[in-house]
Design a protein around this motif. Structure first.
Motif, PDB file in Angstrom:
ATOM      1  N   VAL A  14     -15.566 -81.145  62.676  1.00 54.36           N
ATOM      2  CA  VAL A  14     -16.002 -80.148  63.656  1.00 54.36           C
ATOM      3  C   VAL A  14     -15.480 -78.799  63.201  1.00 54.36           C
ATOM      4  CG1 VAL A  14     -15.769 -79.356  66.043  1.00 54.36           C
ATOM      5  CG2 VAL A  14     -16.108 -81.790  65.560  1.00 54.36           C
ATOM      6  N   THR A  15     -16.376 -77.833  63.016  1.00 54.72           N
ATOM      7  CA  THR A  15     -15.993 -76.517  62.512  1.00 54.72           C
ATOM      8  C   THR A  15     -16.029 -75.432  63.587  1.00 54.72           C
ATOM      9  OG1 THR A  15     -18.273 -76.112  61.794  1.00 54.72           O
ATOM     10  CG2 THR A  15     -16.763 -77.063  60.179  1.00 54.72           C
ATOM     11  N   ASP A  16     -16.633 -75.701  64.731  1.00 54.32           N
ATOM     12  CA  ASP A  16     -16.647 -74.758  65.846  1.00 54.32           C
ATOM     13  C   ASP A  16     -17.168 -75.485  67.078  1.00 54.32           C
ATOM     14  OD1 ASP A  16     -16.326 -72.422  67.237  1.00 54.32           O
ATOM     15  OD2 ASP A  16     -17.431 -71.175  65.807  1.00 54.32           O
ATOM     16  N   TRP A  17     -16.877 -74.950  68.247  1.00 59.42           N
ATOM     17  CA  TRP A  17     -17.362 -75.572  69.473  1.00 59.42           C
ATOM     18  C   TRP A  17     -17.294 -74.590  70.637  1.00 59.42           C
ATOM     19  CZ3 TRP A  17     -13.955 -75.747  73.550  1.00 59.42           C
ATOM     20  CH2 TRP A  17     -12.584 -75.656  73.257  1.00 59.42           C
ATOM     21  N   LYS A  18     -18.026 -74.903  71.683  1.00 56.33           N
ATOM     22  CA  LYS A  18     -17.945 -74.138  72.924  1.00 56.33           C
ATOM     23  C   LYS A  18     -18.255 -75.085  74.081  1.00 56.33           C
ATOM     24  CE  LYS A  18     -22.733 -72.452  72.753  1.00 56.33           C
ATOM     25  NZ  LYS A  18     -23.590 -71.248  72.707  1.00 56.33           N
ATOM     26  N   THR A  19     -17.765 -74.734  75.245  1.00 55.73           N
ATOM     27  CA  THR A  19     -18.005 -75.567  76.427  1.00 55.73           C
ATOM     28  C   THR A  19     -19.466 -75.467  76.854  1.00 55.73           C
ATOM     29  OG1 THR A  19     -15.730 -75.206  77.151  1.00 55.73           O
ATOM     30  CG2 THR A  19     -17.268 -76.041  78.795  1.00 55.73           C
TER      31      THR A  19
END
Length: 434
Positions: free
Chosen positions: A364-369
């Motif tokens: 996983v290189t980025d995420w947001k809710t």
């Protein structure tokens, strides 16, 4: 029957292989906009004093959700949007003290990151640790709704799978995927969308056998033990394992206890053995490294080989898994996993057998809710039966990934990519001259 449970596990985790003759045949989100410029930082993470390369070390930009993983040679590549002028990059690895360095101190290339070993003996720690290792594992699984992300999340991840005949790359597929991850408290399955992918396959190097890995990113996603405990520790099978305390270590400067597990000697069917890295104070699993018991070659082979020619025997020599979790604001989430499948192929009419390995990894290189509860339409979801090497496009663009954070390719993969790109250029020139 235990064997039927194991077959059910394999069909769900889609770790399936095709061994056949050669006749085998949007509405997306992205956190790093391609039109924006970026800075990149490359280097190697090693152990201080020994200079040993640290494989799968986590490299993360603090106060953001941007991160990556070092490769099997300890090398990393971190891409940071140019809009972020300042920040702290943390480097962490199992059993080592986390190191933090400001962006201003990092070079564009040749960064040498040294991490010190940090180990302590179990009896030296004054923490109220349960005496029953199995009870601790059960408690960790029961608390997943409290300690892990309890809301929906949109994740960007990089996925790579390779197939090698001994040391030669014969198939390479890579993808950036969007993961619509449901709450850890929910039984709802995660959905995956293919955003961008590329591949190259040279079946001429596989003798007369074509190997394909079915399931693509799901192979790695389902190694998320906390989200999918039914694929390894279900109520019906957890009693068939022996759990014991090993030693303690540190991860991100937090004390972690290592629990060993293996199947009971009386169990004939192949189960798993390995280590669980648990934060006892918070009752969270930080990492798991484990393998399938393949002592019974025939049973283990049945679990993975979907189809093969009649005149060939195929059996696994190693089936290994790893999953790592990361922490954000006191909550844990899936960060990285990999799967290694190694097989021997023995033809009736050939003197020597062949060794093939299949590796899949995802970070996983980025995420947001996912506050709005966005979902994928059925046609946007990739199927669990996907064969990525059949879906992706070629390697024509050397800057294919742009600003996306990826796992730095190993030297053998870099060499394979360069050969592919040179061949494509030659083909283009030959085509233009005709």
């Amino acid at each position: 029957m235990m064997l039927s449970k194991k077959r059910n596990f394999v069909s769900k985790s889609t770790l399936l292989i095709f061994l056949t003759a050669l006749i085998v045949s949007s509405n997306v989100f992205a956190f790093q906009e391609t039109q924006n410029s970026f800075r990149q930082y490359k280097g190697k993470v090693i152990e201080k004093n020994s200079n040993k390369q640290l494989v799968f070390a986590t490299v993360a930009l603090e106060e953001t959700n941007i991160s990556t993983i070092s490769n099997t040679e300890g090398e990393f590549l971190l891409k940071v949007p140019s809009a972020i002028k300042e920040g702290i990059v943390s480097f962490s690895f199992l059993g080592h003290t986390t190191k933090k360095i400001s962006l201003g101190e990092l070079n564009a290339d040749n960064n040498k990151i040294e991490l010190e070993i940090s180990v302590t003996q179990l009896e030296e720690v004054n923490v109220n640790v349960p005496k029953d290792a199995e009870a601790l594992v059960r408690e960790v699984l029961n608390k997943k709704g409290e300690n892990y992300f309890n809301n929906q999340t949109l994740m960007t991840a990089f996925y790579r799978e390779t197939i090698k005949k001994r040391r030669r790359n014969v198939s390479l597929s890579e993808a950036v995927v969007n993961i619509y991850k449901s709450s850890y408290a929910s039984s709802k399955k995660d959905a995956v969308q293919l955003f961008k992918a590329r591949k190259s396959t040279d079946y001429s190097k596989l003798d007369t056998v074509a190997l394909k890995l079915q399931g693509g990113p799901f192979n790695t996603l389902y190694v998320d033990i906390i989200k999918y405990p039914e694929y390894i520790f279900v109520d019906e099978t957890i009693d068939e394992y022996i759990f014991s305390f090993d030693r303690s270590t540190f991860i991100n400067d937090r004390q972690i206890y290592i629990i060993d597990f293996k199947q009971l000697p009386s169990i004939r069917e192949p189960l798993y053995y390995g280590k669980l890295y648990i934060d006892v104070e918070n009752k969270t699993l930080k990492s798991a490294v484990y393998q399938l018991n393949i002592t019974n070659r025939e049973l283990a082979s049945r679990l993975f080989v979907r189809k093969k020619p009649a005149n060939v025997d195929v059996w696994p020599t190693e089936i290994a898994y790893r999953v790592d979790y990361r922490n954000k604001n006191g909550k844990w989430y899936y960060g990285y996993s990999n799967v290694l499948l190694e097989f021997k192929v023995d033809w009736d009419d050939k003197l020597f057998n062949s060794v093939y390995s299949m590796t899949a990894e995802m970070a996983v290189t980025d995420w947001k809710t996912n506050n709005e509860g966005a979902t994928l339409k059925p046609k946007e979801k990739i199927k669990k039966s996907i064969i990525l090497s059949d879906e992706a496009i070629g390697f024509s663009d050397p800057d294919f990934w742009g600003e996306y954070n990826i796992i730095e390719p190993e030297k053998s993969i870099e060499s394979a990519i360069r050969k592919i790109q040179r061949q494509l250029k030659r083909d283009d020139k030959n085509g233009a001259s005709k």
